[in-house]
Motif scaffolding. Structure first.
Motif, PDB file in Angstrom:
ATOM      1  N   HIS A  48      -2.943   7.194  -1.061  1.00 33.63           N
ATOM      2  CA  HIS A  48      -4.059   6.682  -0.260  1.00 33.63           C
ATOM      3  C   HIS A  48      -3.582   5.933   0.988  1.00 33.63           C
ATOM      4  CE1 HIS A  48      -6.754   7.674  -3.575  1.00 33.63           C
ATOM      5  NE2 HIS A  48      -5.932   7.041  -4.397  1.00 33.63           N
ATOM      6  N   TYR A  49      -2.276   5.963   1.228  1.00 28.84           N
ATOM      7  CA  TYR A  49      -1.700   5.153   2.313  1.00 28.84           C
ATOM      8  C   TYR A  49      -2.283   5.509   3.680  1.00 28.84           C
ATOM      9  CZ  TYR A  49       1.776   3.033   5.411  1.00 28.84           C
ATOM     10  OH  TYR A  49       2.377   2.300   6.390  1.00 28.84           O
ATOM     11  N   VAL A  71       0.841  -1.205   0.000  1.00 30.70           N
ATOM     12  CA  VAL A  71       0.000   0.000   0.000  1.00 30.70           C
ATOM     13  C   VAL A  71       0.873   1.250   0.000  1.00 30.70           C
ATOM     14  CG1 VAL A  71      -1.769   1.294   1.248  1.00 30.70           C
ATOM     15  CG2 VAL A  71      -1.871  -1.201   1.190  1.00 30.70           C
ATOM     16  N   THR A  98      -4.981   6.988   4.391  1.00 32.73           N
ATOM     17  CA  THR A  98      -6.420   6.734   4.459  1.00 32.73           C
ATOM     18  C   THR A  98      -6.709   5.250   4.664  1.00 32.73           C
ATOM     19  OG1 THR A  98      -6.826   8.583   2.957  1.00 32.73           O
ATOM     20  CG2 THR A  98      -8.613   7.003   3.266  1.00 32.73           C
ATOM     21  N   ILE A  99      -6.003   4.401   3.904  1.00 31.72           N
ATOM     22  CA  ILE A  99      -6.218   2.950   3.998  1.00 31.72           C
ATOM     23  C   ILE A  99      -5.665   2.403   5.316  1.00 31.72           C
ATOM     24  CG2 ILE A  99      -5.675   0.713   2.971  1.00 31.72           C
ATOM     25  CD1 ILE A  99      -5.509   2.130   0.253  1.00 31.72           C
TER      26      ILE A  99
END
Length: 302
Positions: free
Chosen positions: A128-129, A121, A131-132
């Protein structure tokens, strides 16, 4: 357990040579000291340094704690046996060691897959790291590693503990290995052996697929990097991780994804030594201590 006549087991250890035992004792003592020192350093530095409060180091901190507990299930008793030449272990002690070894070992495999997913990720989806890999999701992943491991290993372990043992009581290993322990039971253990094999296949190959796919995607992303310096640095890190993963999985697969030979083999002990000691000794350095952020944090704390 009421029909059990065996009250203790004999662990033959790694070798029969007293001179070689001294050499192994010294190596194992150094290895265990490095494991404790390296992992305790990781735990402490990632807790106190504010720049290391990221998902990556959160997983590494949990992995370090897991490594300490996993190796502590058998290395201290092995060292004691090498030092005193006492090869005996009580029945409850053997069962406890067996349960902890396979529970924590299974948890280790899940943690390695989780860390490879985290790196996937971070490198393949950097925007998006955060967020994920939020705090809640990271906690859920860690709890899942511990919980699923317990759920999978609890049934066969409990069935093994309830088996009657009437003799012989000699285990050709340096810890209480489940496959060899089952051979000493007075009753048929076919169902437990098949159940254990199915669980190990699911755990080992399931996590291996996750790891291979994650690093495969990472390598493809690295190849598309424009900066040669970034590409070289990423390849260096990934190659080090993959070497440890390959050693760990290859030895585990060859050791457990097959029927154990009657009475055990010396080659099995060597394989077990590699994945349970050698890779655990390398992990703190490969995953954390060679990282520039960790090196900088260590310098600042001195």
């Amino acid at each position: 357990m009421n029909h059990t006549t065996v009250v203790e087991f004999v662990l033959l250890g790694l070798t029969n040579s007293r001179h070689l035992e001294i050499t192994i004792f010294l190596f194992l003592m150094i290895a265990y000291s490095l494991i404790l020192l390296g992992n305790m350093t990781i735990i402490s530095i990632t807790l106190v340094n504010r720049f290391l409060q990221t998902p990556m180091y959160y997983f590494l901190r949990n992995f370090a704690l897991l490594e300490i507990t996993f190796t502590s299930t058998f290395i201290p008793s092995t060292l004691y046996g090498l030092l005193t030449e006492r090869k005996m272990i009580s029945l409850p002690g053997c069962f406890l060691q067996m349960m902890l070894f396979f529970y924590l070992g299974t948890c280790t495999v899940f943690h390695m897959a989780t860390m490879s997913f985290d790196r996937y990720v971070a490198i393949c989806h950097p925007l998006h790291y955060t967020t994920i890999m939020n705090n809640r999701f990271c906690l859920q992943l860690v709890l899942a590693c511990w919980g699923v491991s317990f759920f999978l290993m609890f049934p066969p372990t409990i069935m093994t503990v309830q088996l009657p043992f009437c003799g012989p009581n000699v285990i050709n290993h340096f810890y209480c290995d489940t496959s060899l322990l089952l051979q000493l039971s007075c009753t048929d253990t076919g169902f437990i052996e098949v159940l254990m094999l199915i669980i190990l296949i699911i755990v080992i190959f399931g996590t291996l697929i996750i790891t291979i796919v994650s690093y495969g995607c990472i390598i493809i992303t690295i190849l598309h990097m424009t900066s040669s310096t970034s590409r070289k640095k990423a390849f260096c890190t990934c190659s080090a991780h993959l070497i440890v993963v390959m050693i760990f999985y290859s030895t585990v697969i060859y050791r457990y994804i097959r029927r154990a030979q009657r009475g055990g083999q010396d080659s099995d002990k060597i394989l077990s030594f590699f994945f349970s000691v050698v890779t655990q000794m390398l992990n703190p350095y490969i995953y954390s201590l060679r990282n520039n952020q960790v090196k900088q944090a260590l310098k600042e704390s001195m």
